[in-house]
Write a protein that holds these residues in place. Structure first.
Motif, mmCIF file in Angstrom:
data_model
loop_
_atom_site.group_PDB
_atom_site.id
_atom_site.type_symbol
_atom_site.label_atom_id
_atom_site.label_comp_id
_atom_site.label_asym_id
_atom_site.label_seq_id
_atom_site.Cartn_x
_atom_site.Cartn_y
_atom_site.Cartn_z
ATOM 1 N N LEU A 164 0.779 -1.388 0.055
ATOM 2 C CA LEU A 164 0.128 -0.049 0.024
ATOM 3 C C LEU A 164 0.802 1.267 -0.048
ATOM 4 O O LEU A 164 0.557 2.034 -0.857
ATOM 5 C CB LEU A 164 -0.982 0.017 1.173
ATOM 6 C CG LEU A 164 -1.625 1.289 1.216
ATOM 7 C CD1 LEU A 164 -2.865 1.212 0.086
ATOM 8 C CD2 LEU A 164 -2.783 0.910 2.393
ATOM 9 N N GLU B 4 0.493 4.094 -3.173
ATOM 10 C CA GLU B 4 0.132 5.435 -2.538
ATOM 11 C C GLU B 4 1.475 6.438 -2.879
ATOM 12 O O GLU B 4 1.014 7.593 -3.410
ATOM 13 C CB GLU B 4 -0.062 5.592 -1.148
ATOM 14 C CG GLU B 4 -1.292 5.009 -0.935
ATOM 15 C CD GLU B 4 -1.699 5.078 0.689
ATOM 16 O OE1 GLU B 4 -0.829 5.217 1.348
ATOM 17 O OE2 GLU B 4 -2.875 4.778 1.001
ATOM 18 N N ASP C 117 -7.885 6.641 -5.265
ATOM 19 C CA ASP C 117 -8.949 6.761 -4.329
ATOM 20 C C ASP C 117 -10.044 5.992 -5.066
ATOM 21 O O ASP C 117 -10.843 5.188 -4.343
ATOM 22 C CB ASP C 117 -9.635 8.319 -4.301
ATOM 23 C CG ASP C 117 -8.724 9.036 -3.300
ATOM 24 O OD1 ASP C 117 -7.756 8.421 -2.590
ATOM 25 O OD2 ASP C 117 -8.490 10.113 -3.406
ATOM 26 N N LYS D 194 -9.381 2.393 -4.610
ATOM 27 C CA LYS D 194 -9.661 1.792 -3.094
ATOM 28 C C LYS D 194 -11.329 1.607 -2.829
ATOM 29 O O LYS D 194 -11.689 0.558 -2.174
ATOM 30 C CB LYS D 194 -9.197 2.782 -2.285
ATOM 31 C CG LYS D 194 -7.588 3.114 -1.980
ATOM 32 C CD LYS D 194 -7.241 4.199 -0.917
ATOM 33 C CE LYS D 194 -5.855 4.297 -0.915
ATOM 34 N NZ LYS D 194 -5.292 5.094 0.145
ATOM 35 N N GLU D 195 -12.202 2.448 -3.276
ATOM 36 C CA GLU D 195 -13.629 2.220 -3.265
ATOM 37 C C GLU D 195 -13.891 0.909 -3.952
ATOM 38 O O GLU D 195 -14.873 0.088 -3.337
ATOM 39 C CB GLU D 195 -14.357 3.556 -3.786
ATOM 40 C CG GLU D 195 -14.077 4.762 -3.255
ATOM 41 C CD GLU D 195 -14.999 5.941 -3.547
ATOM 42 O OE1 GLU D 195 -15.851 5.539 -4.120
ATOM 43 O OE2 GLU D 195 -14.721 7.027 -3.209
ATOM 44 N N ALA E 183 -12.704 -2.091 -1.755
ATOM 45 C CA ALA E 183 -13.409 -2.154 -0.544
ATOM 46 C C ALA E 183 -14.773 -2.839 -0.784
ATOM 47 O O ALA E 183 -15.295 -3.586 -0.301
ATOM 48 C CB ALA E 183 -13.713 -0.998 0.090
ATOM 49 N N LEU F 106 -4.066 -2.885 -5.791
ATOM 50 C CA LEU F 106 -4.638 -2.863 -4.503
ATOM 51 C C LEU F 106 -5.217 -4.007 -4.033
ATOM 52 O O LEU F 106 -5.513 -4.450 -2.910
ATOM 53 C CB LEU F 106 -5.565 -1.650 -4.681
ATOM 54 C CG LEU F 106 -4.806 -0.233 -4.506
ATOM 55 C CD1 LEU F 106 -5.864 1.002 -4.946
ATOM 56 C CD2 LEU F 106 -4.471 -0.064 -2.892
ATOM 57 N N THR G 33 -5.188 -5.981 -0.564
ATOM 58 C CA THR G 33 -6.333 -6.233 0.193
ATOM 59 C C THR G 33 -6.792 -7.523 0.704
ATOM 60 O O THR G 33 -7.083 -8.165 1.684
ATOM 61 C CB THR G 33 -7.495 -5.241 -0.084
ATOM 62 O OG1 THR G 33 -7.055 -3.919 -0.427
ATOM 63 C CG2 THR G 33 -8.696 -5.414 0.811
#
Length: 349
Positions: free
Chosen positions: A5, A9, A190, A193-194, A197, A320, A324
């Motif tokens: 991560l 980033e 961003d 990431k959404e 998730a 990502l 995750t």
């Protein structure tokens, strides 16, 4: 050791630094005006090879010549026939890949000229290479590389842009397109990431995932295979769309997840037909597209750009996802899964 991560980033700043320092990073090659190249051959394995495939179409477009990506061990042992008008490039992000190091040794032993791209200028490959192109970023500590993969794509694209420029106007247009991606990268991260998730929980139970891309995102699909296999430790495949349609589709399982990486380019209609066929035959058909989406499972990045530049940002969701999903399965990526592998095989020096 920093985790995946952290490096994902860090990519906007890494890209900005490489872009700003491109002339210095590439000076070893740019200062050599002695050869008019008729083709490019890149030697790489693993994520370095995936990055090369991701950059390959853009490089060919900018240079106006064929660009080939080859496995160093296979070529060194069976197909080493150097041509004076070929630009040879070796890539080893960490600088310890045995087969790539051996390739550089063999080329230099017969007085061939080869340029080595590496992220560690004190690594074994850098020390033996006569012509080194630094990756332009700090050494990536995490063995499952993310930023290094992306930096390699950018470096290769800039190499082609700098070597292939014909007039100032087109050069500036191409440079501005890359700069626009760098500026928009935080938003891409961003959005990814959404999406992760929402989607990553399915990897608690999924047994096989297939990534399908085309053009530059064929390299992204290959990287999906590499990273998910390495980190989540399930079966993953990375295929070019036409390649998948000529045989591999027959082995699909009802439990498969198929993830399409769509740069909205020339082969989009072929992709749509394949998606139509797969719908209802596999557990999920998911799209990571550089357009708009209307399903929650899909990710729309919507960054207007040439399809050949899409690999600069379309791997971020996959990296990502790997980070995750492996964390959800409590896989410690900072600890080697098989510490006896390299000592036995000498895969890395």
């Amino acid at each position: 050791m920093q985790d995946m991560l952290h490096y994902i980033e860090a990519e906007p700043q890494i890209y900005a630094d490489i872009l700003a320092n491109r002339q210095t990073i590439l000076r070893t090659l740019l200062n050599d005006k002695s050869t008019a190249y008729k083709n490019v051959v890149i030697f790489a394995t693993g994520s370095s090879s995936n990055a090369a495939f991701a950059a390959q179409p853009y490089m060919s477009q900018q240079l106006g010549i064929p660009v080939f990506v080859e496995e160093p061990s296979f070529t060194a042992n069976y197909m080493l026939h150097l041509q004076p008008d070929t630009l040879y490039i070796a890539i080893s992000q960490g600088g310890h890949s045995y087969s790539t190091i051996e390739m550089v040794k063999r080329v230099q032993a017969i007085n061939g000229r080869i340029y080595t791209i590496t992220g560690d200028e004190n690594s074994p490959i850098a020390k033996l290479s006569q012509h080194v192109i630094p990756l332009g970023m700090p050494i990536e500590e995490m063995p499952y590389v993310t930023a290094g993969y992306s930096a390699t794509i950018l470096t290769l694209m800039l190499l082609a842009l700098e070597l292939g420029k014909q007039d100032q106007a087109s050069y500036q247009t191409n440079l501005a397109a890359i700069e626009n991606i760098v500026t928009d990268l935080p938003r891409i991260i961003d959005a990814a990431k959404e999406w992760v998730a929402h989607y990553s929980d399915v990897f608690d139970t999924v047994q096989r995932v297939i990534f399908v891309g085309y053009g530059g995102t064929y390299g992204v699909a290959r990287e999906g295979e590499t990273k998910i296999t390495e980190t989540v430790r399930i079966t993953a495949l990375g295929k070019e769309v036409e390649e998948y349609m000529h045989g591999p589709y027959i082995g699909l399982h009802a439990s498969d997840h198929v993830i399409f990486i769509e740069p909205n380019g020339k082969l989009q209609e072929r992709v749509a037909k394949l998606q139509q066929f797969l719908t209802g035959k596999v557990a999920k058909v998911v799209r990571i597209t550089n357009g708009q989406v209307d399903r929650q499972d899909d990710l729309g990045l919507a960054l207007p750009t040439d399809e050949l530049l899409a690999p600069l940002f379309m791997t971020i969701p996959i990296h990502l996802l790997a980070y995750t999903a492996s964390a959800r399965k409590q896989i410690n990526l900072k600890v080697s899964a098989f510490p006896d592998f390299d000592p036995i095989t000498n895969s890395k020096i």
